[in-house]
Scaffold this motif. Structure first.
Motif, PDB file in Angstrom:
ATOM      1  N   LYS A 112       2.795   3.972  -0.069  1.00 33.02           N
ATOM      2  CA  LYS A 112       2.314   3.275   1.143  1.00 33.02           C
ATOM      3  C   LYS A 112       1.563   1.734   0.052  1.00 33.02           C
ATOM      4  O   LYS A 112       1.502   0.804   0.329  1.00 33.02           O
ATOM      5  CB  LYS A 112       0.863   3.192   2.196  1.00 33.02           C
ATOM      6  CG  LYS A 112       2.298   4.360   2.692  1.00 33.02           C
ATOM      7  CD  LYS A 112       1.800   4.195   4.025  1.00 33.02           C
ATOM      8  CE  LYS A 112       3.099   5.022   5.227  1.00 33.02           C
ATOM      9  NZ  LYS A 112       4.527   5.125   5.555  1.00 33.02           N
ATOM     10  N   PHE A 130       8.294   2.979   3.793  1.00 35.41           N
ATOM     11  CA  PHE A 130       8.560   4.324   4.624  1.00 35.41           C
ATOM     12  C   PHE A 130       9.674   5.396   4.340  1.00 35.41           C
ATOM     13  O   PHE A 130       9.497   5.887   5.322  1.00 35.41           O
ATOM     14  CB  PHE A 130       8.882   2.799   5.598  1.00 35.41           C
ATOM     15  CG  PHE A 130       8.230   2.045   6.327  1.00 35.41           C
ATOM     16  CD1 PHE A 130       7.496   2.941   7.253  1.00 35.41           C
ATOM     17  CD2 PHE A 130       8.075   0.960   5.703  1.00 35.41           C
ATOM     18  CE1 PHE A 130       6.475   1.906   8.028  1.00 35.41           C
ATOM     19  CE2 PHE A 130       6.918  -0.244   6.766  1.00 35.41           C
ATOM     20  CZ  PHE A 130       5.858   0.070   7.484  1.00 35.41           C
ATOM     21  N   THR A 182       9.794   6.896   0.788  1.00 35.59           N
ATOM     22  CA  THR A 182       9.441   8.091   0.300  1.00 35.59           C
ATOM     23  C   THR A 182       7.615   7.808   0.054  1.00 35.59           C
ATOM     24  O   THR A 182       6.681   9.163  -0.260  1.00 35.59           O
ATOM     25  CB  THR A 182       9.366   7.382  -1.503  1.00 35.59           C
ATOM     26  OG1 THR A 182       8.684   6.353  -2.078  1.00 35.59           O
ATOM     27  CG2 THR A 182      10.460   7.328  -2.148  1.00 35.59           C
ATOM     28  N   ASN A 183       7.381   7.070   1.344  1.00 36.97           N
ATOM     29  CA  ASN A 183       5.716   7.530   1.064  1.00 36.97           C
ATOM     30  C   ASN A 183       4.934   7.055   0.598  1.00 36.97           C
ATOM     31  O   ASN A 183       3.105   7.173   0.286  1.00 36.97           O
ATOM     32  CB  ASN A 183       5.704   8.911   2.381  1.00 36.97           C
ATOM     33  CG  ASN A 183       6.226   9.053   3.443  1.00 36.97           C
ATOM     34  OD1 ASN A 183       6.150   7.610   4.613  1.00 36.97           O
ATOM     35  ND2 ASN A 183       6.982  10.471   3.678  1.00 36.97           N
ATOM     36  N   GLN A 236      -5.894  -6.875   3.984  1.00 35.13           N
ATOM     37  CA  GLN A 236      -5.945  -5.525   4.406  1.00 35.13           C
ATOM     38  C   GLN A 236      -4.615  -5.085   3.265  1.00 35.13           C
ATOM     39  O   GLN A 236      -4.730  -4.380   2.630  1.00 35.13           O
ATOM     40  CB  GLN A 236      -5.924  -4.826   5.365  1.00 35.13           C
ATOM     41  CG  GLN A 236      -6.320  -4.556   6.419  1.00 35.13           C
ATOM     42  CD  GLN A 236      -6.050  -4.734   7.409  1.00 35.13           C
ATOM     43  OE1 GLN A 236      -5.415  -4.731   8.192  1.00 35.13           O
ATOM     44  NE2 GLN A 236      -7.083  -3.357   8.036  1.00 35.13           N
ATOM     45  N   THR A 237      -3.530  -5.659   3.198  1.00 34.04           N
ATOM     46  CA  THR A 237      -2.408  -5.829   2.033  1.00 34.04           C
ATOM     47  C   THR A 237      -2.684  -5.557   0.909  1.00 34.04           C
ATOM     48  O   THR A 237      -3.236  -4.620   0.092  1.00 34.04           O
ATOM     49  CB  THR A 237      -1.436  -6.085   2.171  1.00 34.04           C
ATOM     50  OG1 THR A 237      -1.288  -6.465   4.032  1.00 34.04           O
ATOM     51  CG2 THR A 237       0.111  -6.001   1.128  1.00 34.04           C
ATOM     52  N   TRP A 241      -2.742   5.159  -1.175  1.00 37.70           N
ATOM     53  CA  TRP A 241      -2.938   5.049   0.935  1.00 37.70           C
ATOM     54  C   TRP A 241      -1.820   6.316   1.074  1.00 37.70           C
ATOM     55  O   TRP A 241      -0.589   6.564   1.256  1.00 37.70           O
ATOM     56  CB  TRP A 241      -2.668   3.301   0.967  1.00 37.70           C
ATOM     57  CG  TRP A 241      -2.572   3.703   3.137  1.00 37.70           C
ATOM     58  CD1 TRP A 241      -3.334   3.920   3.674  1.00 37.70           C
ATOM     59  CD2 TRP A 241      -2.426   2.195   3.055  1.00 37.70           C
ATOM     60  NE1 TRP A 241      -3.562   3.738   5.039  1.00 37.70           N
ATOM     61  CE2 TRP A 241      -2.413   2.302   3.932  1.00 37.70           C
ATOM     62  CE3 TRP A 241      -1.532   1.216   2.435  1.00 37.70           C
ATOM     63  CZ2 TRP A 241      -2.674   0.917   5.667  1.00 37.70           C
ATOM     64  CZ3 TRP A 241      -1.235   0.458   3.859  1.00 37.70           C
ATOM     65  CH2 TRP A 241      -1.753   0.703   5.358  1.00 37.70           C
ATOM     66  N   TYR A 287      -5.315  -2.397   0.040  1.00 33.13           N
ATOM     67  CA  TYR A 287      -4.459  -1.349  -0.043  1.00 33.13           C
ATOM     68  C   TYR A 287      -3.600  -1.154  -1.623  1.00 33.13           C
ATOM     69  O   TYR A 287      -3.561   0.115  -1.924  1.00 33.13           O
ATOM     70  CB  TYR A 287      -3.928  -0.536   1.256  1.00 33.13           C
ATOM     71  CG  TYR A 287      -4.494  -0.432   2.374  1.00 33.13           C
ATOM     72  CD1 TYR A 287      -5.478   0.631   2.214  1.00 33.13           C
ATOM     73  CD2 TYR A 287      -4.781  -1.530   3.484  1.00 33.13           C
ATOM     74  CE1 TYR A 287      -6.168   0.514   2.717  1.00 33.13           C
ATOM     75  CE2 TYR A 287      -5.239  -0.895   5.527  1.00 33.13           C
ATOM     76  CZ  TYR A 287      -6.572   0.345   4.005  1.00 33.13           C
ATOM     77  OH  TYR A 287      -6.718   0.330   5.766  1.00 33.13           O
ATOM     78  N   VAL A 295      -0.653   8.573   3.700  1.00 32.47           N
ATOM     79  CA  VAL A 295       0.833   8.147   4.345  1.00 32.47           C
ATOM     80  C   VAL A 295       0.132   8.547   5.906  1.00 32.47           C
ATOM     81  O   VAL A 295       0.509   7.380   7.055  1.00 32.47           O
ATOM     82  CB  VAL A 295       1.767   9.746   4.663  1.00 32.47           C
ATOM     83  CG1 VAL A 295       2.506   9.481   5.903  1.00 32.47           C
ATOM     84  CG2 VAL A 295       2.101   9.810   2.861  1.00 32.47           C
ATOM     85  N   PHE A 296      -0.993   9.371   6.598  1.00 31.17           N
ATOM     86  CA  PHE A 296      -1.393   9.020   7.821  1.00 31.17           C
ATOM     87  C   PHE A 296      -2.547   8.070   7.707  1.00 31.17           C
ATOM     88  O   PHE A 296      -3.440   8.876   8.471  1.00 31.17           O
ATOM     89  CB  PHE A 296      -1.686  10.730   8.527  1.00 31.17           C
ATOM     90  CG  PHE A 296      -0.374  11.159   8.418  1.00 31.17           C
ATOM     91  CD1 PHE A 296       0.433  10.302   9.756  1.00 31.17           C
ATOM     92  CD2 PHE A 296      -0.378  12.297   7.903  1.00 31.17           C
ATOM     93  CE1 PHE A 296       1.896  11.656   9.609  1.00 31.17           C
ATOM     94  CE2 PHE A 296       0.888  12.935   8.117  1.00 31.17           C
ATOM     95  CZ  PHE A 296       2.054  12.077   8.611  1.00 31.17           C
ATOM     96  N   GLY A 297      -3.367   7.403   6.657  1.00 25.92           N
ATOM     97  CA  GLY A 297      -4.442   6.544   6.646  1.00 25.92           C
ATOM     98  C   GLY A 297      -4.772   7.665   5.548  1.00 25.92           C
ATOM     99  O   GLY A 297      -4.427   8.677   5.187  1.00 25.92           O
ATOM    100  N   GLY A 298      -6.182   6.846   5.334  1.00 23.58           N
ATOM    101  CA  GLY A 298      -7.420   7.302   4.339  1.00 23.58           C
ATOM    102  C   GLY A 298      -6.497   7.364   2.497  1.00 23.58           C
ATOM    103  O   GLY A 298      -5.660   7.057   2.568  1.00 23.58           O
ATOM    104  N   TRP A 299      -7.446   6.778   2.095  1.00 24.52           N
ATOM    105  CA  TRP A 299      -7.051   6.010   0.686  1.00 24.52           C
ATOM    106  C   TRP A 299      -8.321   6.466  -0.339  1.00 24.52           C
ATOM    107  O   TRP A 299      -9.417   6.794  -0.011  1.00 24.52           O
ATOM    108  CB  TRP A 299      -7.274   4.245   1.097  1.00 24.52           C
ATOM    109  CG  TRP A 299      -8.571   3.659   1.698  1.00 24.52           C
ATOM    110  CD1 TRP A 299      -8.412   3.938   3.554  1.00 24.52           C
ATOM    111  CD2 TRP A 299      -9.811   3.432   0.996  1.00 24.52           C
ATOM    112  NE1 TRP A 299      -9.914   3.379   3.115  1.00 24.52           N
ATOM    113  CE2 TRP A 299     -10.563   3.105   1.921  1.00 24.52           C
ATOM    114  CE3 TRP A 299      -9.785   3.447  -0.604  1.00 24.52           C
ATOM    115  CZ2 TRP A 299     -11.156   2.952   1.652  1.00 24.52           C
ATOM    116  CZ3 TRP A 299     -11.229   2.938  -0.884  1.00 24.52           C
ATOM    117  CH2 TRP A 299     -11.951   2.680   0.400  1.00 24.52           C
ATOM    118  N   PRO A 331      -4.142  -8.557   7.902  1.00 22.31           N
ATOM    119  CA  PRO A 331      -3.231  -7.827   7.750  1.00 22.31           C
ATOM    120  C   PRO A 331      -2.985  -7.965   6.251  1.00 22.31           C
ATOM    121  O   PRO A 331      -2.403  -7.323   5.548  1.00 22.31           O
ATOM    122  CB  PRO A 331      -1.350  -8.185   8.155  1.00 22.31           C
ATOM    123  CG  PRO A 331      -2.658  -8.478   9.832  1.00 22.31           C
ATOM    124  CD  PRO A 331      -3.613  -9.185   9.831  1.00 22.31           C
TER     125      PRO A 331
END
Lengths: 434, 331
Positions: B299, B294, B296-297, B70-71, B79, B74, B81-85, B67
């Motif tokens: 990410k 979390f 204002t989304n 990954q962080t 990035w 990302y 909200v529901f994945g995809g970047w 993680p």
């Protein structure tokens, strides 16, 4: 001092990683948004067999839901429904994680502030098919709420319940202050005067006439609508319009006149707490507040007044909808439950259980009877002039700006027009990013 | 990182000050030498040592290191909200370092940490009181001091929220009795951070106390007997024996307290409440991260904040380990 080394080192590694590990929650997702659902629907056959989950956040409503499911199982005996309750505080965080990993519940509760986010990201299955086949008739539900769950001309759900805003009044405090209880429709000025009079009369006991607060849905959204303004207009902010300014000014005036506790006081002790402690005569609250007073000593002294009228009469309406995710292995069984929960039979069960006002036309009588002397009819009459809760595809982004900036206007720290102009600017920036 | 110089295998100096100066000039006894001999041993034992640590290493790799990587990745993306970047280069960092909220939250976090650190001298003093020979109910006191540490932070926060209430709170009520008009603790900027930090101090006291009490048990009683014969007062004994010999434990609780203080979130969130108007002015680094990620989304931006938190904690901890040579006594 040999024992020293291993412990701090381990703690340190754990803590270092822990700082970043916080994002672990959201890091498990694979790239790419899920494809949008097609809205395909065929009426499920009665012997459809499946195990499905139903995600909700309100424990109070579970008994009514259990009744719904029992009735559902008379029609579909082989569909096994498990209800998962997640407290509201964690509901949306959890749902996002589930959505990222395509493990959403087969059917779950959706609200206004979040529908845009989920629908526009292709997470939800439209109900187009069920509407076309006639299994769901949109005319049976309040228009403003049907619109709320329509994103880019696609319908994703129908409301299962609704709430509107009214003024909960403590009759005993009116009497004590020697102020007559208003009857019927009234104006902004009359409300302000009444609040200030009660505060003045009962100042020695620390009792207030009215109360503002930081919750737009129950307070300033209503007055913005009443002033003829808007919070969001298409994809731009409505905060820099005269209507919105007047709607905000209403609360600044109320606090300045002493008709309401200060914003600091209301942060420490919220409006509903002032009211339930018998220290507030008029509380702007949702119909859901009924359950908070039903079993208290206050119940006998409470009545509901309609909101005062500004340029026009208005109230905020909101309601929860049941939605099906675009990716689901048990989509047909979930749709069967979605359709059933929207039916008159199921809605009547919800109404009789009394936890919420059901959305289906004509199933609401049980709600008004739950506190027969409190004139709960006000909340139903409000349907005529109700406007939907203002939302966008990422409402939370500008909601945060409201919470940050508006208190400066309410407290009189900065002129209302300065604050609303800055808020409009920030909100437009947030909307542009959606 | 200088942690390897603390290796148990390195020669134990009799005087820490001299050892710290001597070590760099004496590479034969330094960490380098110890590492090569250790590495040879593990290689000689074949696969077994790796097998034994495999469960732990796997867990830490999957749940911590992966993680972190990954962080880090990302934080360089936009990035969804529901994945995809989409790759965004250093945009997030550029925006972050221009964001006044970052410096505000760093300031608040430092203030919070400084106040919580004040608990350590208090804990040293209390621990030595609890260690006095012949004190009755010593275990009872220890339990009482430890309770806040094991209580749920949210439950602790709810109680303190009531205590701090400006109109009806216990604290202002007590202050009024002595003629002080208390502020609205949790809704006044400035006061809010201090109010939360006081709760943080109070709830971390128990942990420090237990660690320090264990450290005290390691101090040989003869030292106190000798000091007593020489006519040293209690206070003198505390200053000249207890505190110096306790420095390794004090160092440990300082490290742990700083790290946990830098990550303060739950207390702040639960005491102030999410719709508190002063929250944007009183937020900590981790709350800032939470808000961006979390609420204002945003990410990718939140991942960049997490990396900054990670670096700050790493640097602060490294500095502490370096400075410890100046004040921590080892035997």
């Amino acid at each position: 001092m040999s024992p020293l080394f291993p412990i701090p080192a381990r703690r340190r590694t754990a803590a270092l990683a822990g700082a970043a590990g916080l994002v672990l929650l959201v890091s498990g997702c694979s790239g790419g948004g899920a494809p949008a659902g097609s809205g395909e629907y065929t009426e499920p056959e009665a012997d459809l067999s499946a195990e499905i989950t139903y995600g909700v956040w309100d424990q109070n409503q579970v008994p009514a839901i259990e009744e719904n499911i029992a009735a559902f199982n008379e029609e579909y005996p082989d569909i096994d429904v498990t209800v998962n309750v997640t407290p509201y505080a964690e509901y949306w965080t959890k749902l996002q994680t589930q959505a990222s990993s395509d493990t959403l519940p087969d059917l779950f509760w959706m609200n206004g502030p979040n529908i845009g986010l989920y629908a526009s990201n292709g997470q939800l299955e439209p109900i187009t098919g069920a509407v076309e086949s006639g299994d769901i008739d949109l005319d049976n539900y309040p228009d403003a709420l049907v619109d709320l769950y329509n994103v880019d001309d696609v319908q994703y759900g129908v409301p299962k319940d609704f709430d509107t805003i009214g003024i909960w009044a403590n009759k005993a405090l009116f009497e004590q202050a020697g102020v007559p209880l208003p009857e019927g429709d009234w104006t902004w000025d009359e409300f302000q005067q009444t609040a200030a009079d009660i505060s003045t009369a009962l100042a020695d006991q620390g009792i207030y006439g009215g109360a503002g607060g930081m919750d737009g849905q129950t307070t300033y959204y209503n007055t913005i609508f009443q002033a003829g303004g808007s919070v969001i207009d298409g994809d731009t902010s409505g905060y820099d319009t005269p209507g919105a300014e007047a709607g905000i000014q209403f609360w600044t005036d109320l606090i300045e006149s002493g008709g309401s506790p200060s914003i600091q006081q209301l942060t420490d002790t919220t409006g509903d707490q002032w009211f339930t402690s018998g220290k507030l005569a008029m509380y702007w609250g949702g119909s859901w507040f009924r359950s908070a007073i039903t079993d208290t000593d206050l119940a006998a002294n409470v009545t509901v007044l309609p909101l005062p009228t500004g340029e026009q009469q208005a109230t905020v309406i909101h309601g929860v909808a049941n939605v099906v995710p675009a990716v689901s292995e048990n989509k047909r069984a979930a749709q069967a439950l979605q359709v059933f929960l929207a039916s008159q039979k199921s809605q009547q069960q919800q109404g009789d259980a009394g936890a919420v006002i059901p959305a289906f036309d004509g199933t609401q009588d049980a709600f008004t009877q739950s506190l027969p002397d409190a004139n709960l009819q006000v909340f139903l009459d409000a349907l005529e002039y109700a406007q939907p809760l203002p939302v966008s595809n990422n409402s939370a982004a500008w909601n945060a700006a409201e919470t940050e900036l508006l208190p400066q206007a309410f407290s009189g720290e900065r002129p209302v027009t300065d604050v609303t102009a800055e808020l409009a600017e920030q909100m437009n920036a947030a909307l542009a990013e959606e | 990182m200088t942690s390897s110089s603390l290796r148990p295998g390195s020669p134990a100096p009799s005087l820490p000050g001299r050892a710290a100066r001597a070590r760099p000039g004496n590479p034969a006894h330094g960490p380098g030498g110890a590492r090569s001999s250790g590495g040879g041993r593990i290689a000689g034992d074949g696969i077994w040592p790796w097998l034994f640590i495999a469960p732990l290493v796997t867990g830490i790799s999957v749940f911590y290191f992966w993680p972190v990587l990954q962080t880090a990745f990302y934080s360089l993306t936009d990035w969804g909200v529901f994945g995809g970047w989409t790759f965004a280069g250093v945009d997030n960092y550029v925006a972050l370092f221009a964001d006044p909220s970052l410096y505000l939250s760093i300031g608040n976090t430092l203030l919070y940490t400084a106040i919580v650190l004040l608990g350590i001298p208090i804990a040293v003093y209390l621990a030595s009181l609890l260690n006095l020979p012949g004190l009755r109910f010593a275990s009872l006191y220890r339990v009482l001091f430890f309770l806040p540490y094991v209580a749920m932070p949210t439950a602790v926060a709810m109680v303190w929220r009531v205590i701090y209430n400006g109109d009806f709170g216990l604290l202002n009520h007590a202050l009024a009795l002595v003629g002080i008009d208390g502020p609205y603790w949790i809704s006044t900027p400035g006061a809010a951070t201090v109010a939360v930090a006081i709760v943080g101090l109070w709830s971390s006291l128990g942990f420090s106390l237990i660690v320090l009490a264990a450290g005290l048990k390691n101090i040989p009683p003869e030292m106190y007997e000798a000091a007593e014969l020489d006519g040293a007062s209690r206070w003198r004994q505390f200053r000249s024996i207890t505190v110096p010999l306790l420095t390794p434990s004090i160092f440990f609780v300082t490290i742990v307290t700083v790290i946990s203080s830098f990550q303060v979130f739950d207390l702040l969130y639960a005491i102030l409440g999410s719709s508190n108007p002063v929250l944007p002015k009183s937020m900590s680094l981790v709350y800032f991260f939470y808000r961006e990620g979390f609420v204002t989304n945003d990410k990718g931006y939140a991942a960049a904040i997490a990396m900054v938190i990670f670096l700050i904690i790493g640097i602060v901890t490294a500095v502490q380990f370096r400075l410890q040579k100046r004040w921590v006594q080892s035997d």
